[in-house]
Motif scaffolding. Structure first.
Motif, mmCIF file in Angstrom:
data_model
loop_
_atom_site.group_PDB
_atom_site.id
_atom_site.type_symbol
_atom_site.label_atom_id
_atom_site.label_comp_id
_atom_site.label_asym_id
_atom_site.label_seq_id
_atom_site.Cartn_x
_atom_site.Cartn_y
_atom_site.Cartn_z
ATOM 1 N N ILE A 1 0.840 -1.205 0.000
ATOM 2 C CA ILE A 1 0.000 0.000 0.000
ATOM 3 C C ILE A 1 0.872 1.250 0.000
ATOM 4 O O ILE A 1 0.618 2.194 -0.752
ATOM 5 C CB ILE A 1 -0.961 -0.002 1.211
ATOM 6 C CG1 ILE A 1 -1.872 -1.240 1.200
ATOM 7 C CG2 ILE A 1 -1.772 1.291 1.257
ATOM 8 C CD1 ILE A 1 -2.817 -1.350 0.030
ATOM 9 N N VAL A 2 1.904 1.285 0.816
ATOM 10 C CA VAL A 2 2.770 2.457 0.892
ATOM 11 C C VAL A 2 3.482 2.693 -0.436
ATOM 12 O O VAL A 2 3.626 3.830 -0.878
ATOM 13 C CB VAL A 2 3.779 2.324 2.058
ATOM 14 C CG1 VAL A 2 4.820 3.438 2.020
ATOM 15 C CG2 VAL A 2 3.044 2.339 3.397
ATOM 16 N N ASP A 3 3.889 1.623 -1.098
ATOM 17 C CA ASP A 3 4.540 1.744 -2.409
ATOM 18 C C ASP A 3 3.548 1.922 -3.547
ATOM 19 O O ASP A 3 3.946 1.955 -4.711
ATOM 20 C CB ASP A 3 5.398 0.507 -2.699
ATOM 21 C CG ASP A 3 6.763 0.580 -2.052
ATOM 22 O OD1 ASP A 3 7.177 1.680 -1.657
ATOM 23 O OD2 ASP A 3 7.418 -0.471 -1.943
ATOM 24 N N ARG A 4 2.265 1.967 -3.224
ATOM 25 C CA ARG A 4 1.190 2.166 -4.205
ATOM 26 C C ARG A 4 1.238 1.122 -5.315
ATOM 27 O O ARG A 4 1.117 1.438 -6.499
ATOM 28 C CB ARG A 4 1.230 3.576 -4.759
ATOM 29 C CG ARG A 4 1.015 4.593 -3.654
ATOM 30 C CD ARG A 4 1.071 5.997 -4.113
ATOM 31 N NE ARG A 4 1.000 6.866 -2.951
ATOM 32 C CZ ARG A 4 0.082 7.806 -2.790
ATOM 33 N NH1 ARG A 4 -0.804 8.034 -3.702
ATOM 34 N NH2 ARG A 4 0.099 8.534 -1.697
ATOM 35 N N GLY A 5 1.462 -0.127 -4.887
ATOM 36 C CA GLY A 5 1.409 -1.249 -5.813
ATOM 37 C C GLY A 5 2.647 -1.482 -6.631
ATOM 38 O O GLY A 5 2.655 -2.356 -7.501
ATOM 39 N N ALA A 6 3.708 -0.735 -6.394
ATOM 40 C CA ALA A 6 4.936 -0.920 -7.176
ATOM 41 C C ALA A 6 5.534 -2.308 -6.956
ATOM 42 O O ALA A 6 6.151 -2.867 -7.854
ATOM 43 C CB ALA A 6 5.960 0.154 -6.821
ATOM 44 N N ILE B 1 15.785 -1.383 10.366
ATOM 45 C CA ILE B 1 16.238 -0.237 9.571
ATOM 46 C C ILE B 1 15.515 -0.227 8.227
ATOM 47 O O ILE B 1 15.051 0.816 7.763
ATOM 48 C CB ILE B 1 17.767 -0.281 9.395
ATOM 49 C CG1 ILE B 1 18.439 -0.129 10.757
ATOM 50 C CG2 ILE B 1 18.246 0.804 8.425
ATOM 51 C CD1 ILE B 1 19.914 -0.438 10.760
ATOM 52 N N TYR B 2 15.379 -1.398 7.628
ATOM 53 C CA TYR B 2 14.673 -1.528 6.351
ATOM 54 C C TYR B 2 13.204 -1.095 6.492
ATOM 55 O O TYR B 2 12.700 -0.300 5.689
ATOM 56 C CB TYR B 2 14.783 -2.973 5.869
ATOM 57 C CG TYR B 2 13.991 -3.305 4.636
ATOM 58 C CD1 TYR B 2 14.194 -2.624 3.445
ATOM 59 C CD2 TYR B 2 13.049 -4.319 4.662
ATOM 60 C CE1 TYR B 2 13.477 -2.937 2.306
ATOM 61 C CE2 TYR B 2 12.328 -4.638 3.529
ATOM 62 C CZ TYR B 2 12.542 -3.949 2.364
ATOM 63 O OH TYR B 2 11.819 -4.265 1.242
ATOM 64 N N THR B 3 12.519 -1.585 7.515
ATOM 65 C CA THR B 3 11.096 -1.260 7.688
ATOM 66 C C THR B 3 10.889 0.184 8.130
ATOM 67 O O THR B 3 9.841 0.766 7.852
ATOM 68 C CB THR B 3 10.430 -2.215 8.689
ATOM 69 O OG1 THR B 3 11.117 -2.155 9.940
ATOM 70 C CG2 THR B 3 10.429 -3.639 8.172
ATOM 71 N N CYS B 4 11.884 0.767 8.759
ATOM 72 C CA CYS B 4 11.812 2.169 9.183
ATOM 73 C C CYS B 4 11.614 3.088 7.978
ATOM 74 O O CYS B 4 10.882 4.076 8.053
ATOM 75 C CB CYS B 4 13.084 2.533 9.938
ATOM 76 S SG CYS B 4 13.304 4.287 10.225
ATOM 77 N N THR C 1 8.664 5.987 7.511
ATOM 78 C CA THR C 1 8.969 7.375 7.164
ATOM 79 C C THR C 1 8.234 7.777 5.884
ATOM 80 O O THR C 1 7.665 8.866 5.796
ATOM 81 C CB THR C 1 10.491 7.563 7.009
ATOM 82 O OG1 THR C 1 11.127 7.171 8.234
ATOM 83 C CG2 THR C 1 10.839 8.991 6.680
ATOM 84 N N LYS C 2 8.216 6.896 4.900
ATOM 85 C CA LYS C 2 7.518 7.172 3.641
ATOM 86 C C LYS C 2 6.011 7.302 3.884
ATOM 87 O O LYS C 2 5.361 8.197 3.339
ATOM 88 C CB LYS C 2 7.806 6.044 2.647
ATOM 89 C CG LYS C 2 7.256 6.267 1.269
ATOM 90 C CD LYS C 2 7.703 5.153 0.335
ATOM 91 C CE LYS C 2 7.196 5.370 -1.062
ATOM 92 N NZ LYS C 2 7.679 4.327 -1.983
ATOM 93 N N PRO D 1 11.254 8.843 17.361
ATOM 94 C CA PRO D 1 11.709 8.847 15.958
ATOM 95 C C PRO D 1 11.498 7.471 15.314
ATOM 96 O O PRO D 1 11.553 6.438 15.984
ATOM 97 C CB PRO D 1 13.198 9.180 16.082
ATOM 98 C CG PRO D 1 13.319 9.908 17.384
ATOM 99 C CD PRO D 1 12.294 9.297 18.286
ATOM 100 N N ASP D 2 11.273 7.481 14.026
ATOM 101 C CA ASP D 2 10.953 6.252 13.298
ATOM 102 C C ASP D 2 11.970 5.138 13.526
ATOM 103 O O ASP D 2 11.606 3.983 13.728
ATOM 104 C CB ASP D 2 10.842 6.541 11.800
ATOM 105 C CG ASP D 2 9.689 7.460 11.463
ATOM 106 O OD1 ASP D 2 8.759 7.579 12.284
ATOM 107 O OD2 ASP D 2 9.711 8.053 10.375
#
Length: 166
Positions: free
Chosen positions: A57-62, A86-89, A93-94, A107-108
């Motif tokens: 969802i955050v990547d809008r289906g990419a 770190i990866y999921t952070c 943030t996005k 902080p994230d």
């Protein structure tokens, strides 16, 4: 030199300070896992699935949720699980940038480092509360929204004025 001969005081220098973008609070707190026990248990047992659903969802289906799930597992296995927060952070943030959410309560990077599962659950709940049906992915949510069957908050509703649509 008397007071009449003194030059006027210099005008105060005004720094060009930009106001921070408006931020809104999250719809649920970081530790509100009791609101969605099913997702809480899923995230505790297999956080990669929750991450995959959120990432799609955050990547809008990419990237499909299955691919994001697999990438989460791969990153975890390759780094002995120390790099996954770190990866999921980056996705938190996005997501905050997309929806103008506050960086709260911490902080994230701290949230994902010390409360990874709670952070994933909160992100899942936030997207769900914004009208997404998490299990069907980005493209199905957009199709449903275009047909008028969903309340996805990322696309403005169609306006009907005097028989015209937009």
């Amino acid at each position: 030199m008397d007071a009449a001969e003194l030059p006027p005081p210099a005008a105060p220098m005004r720094a060009l300070v930009h106001a921070p973008p408006p931020t809104t609070p999250w719809t649920t707190g970081l530790y509100d896992c009791t609101e969605d026990r099913g997702n809480c248990w899923l995230t505790c047992l297999c956080p990669c699935i929750t991450f995959g659903l959120v990432a799609e969802i955050v990547d809008r289906g990419a990237m499909a949720s299955g691919a994001s799930t697999a990438l989460y597992m791969l990153v975890g296995l390759a780094s002995a699980w120390w790099f996954t927060p770190i990866y999921t952070c980056f996705y938190r943030t996005k997501m905050r940038a997309q929806y103008g959410l506050q960086e709260d309560p911490y902080p994230d990077v701290c949230v994902h480092t010390f409360c990874e599962w709670c952070a994933l659950c909160q992100e899942y709940r936030e997207l769900h509360n914004r009208g997404f049906i998490m299990d069907i992915g980005w493209h199905a949510n957009m199709e449903m929204q275009q047909r008028g069957g969903g309340g996805v908050a990322t696309v403005p509703p169609a306006m009907h004025v005097d028989g015209m649509t937009r």
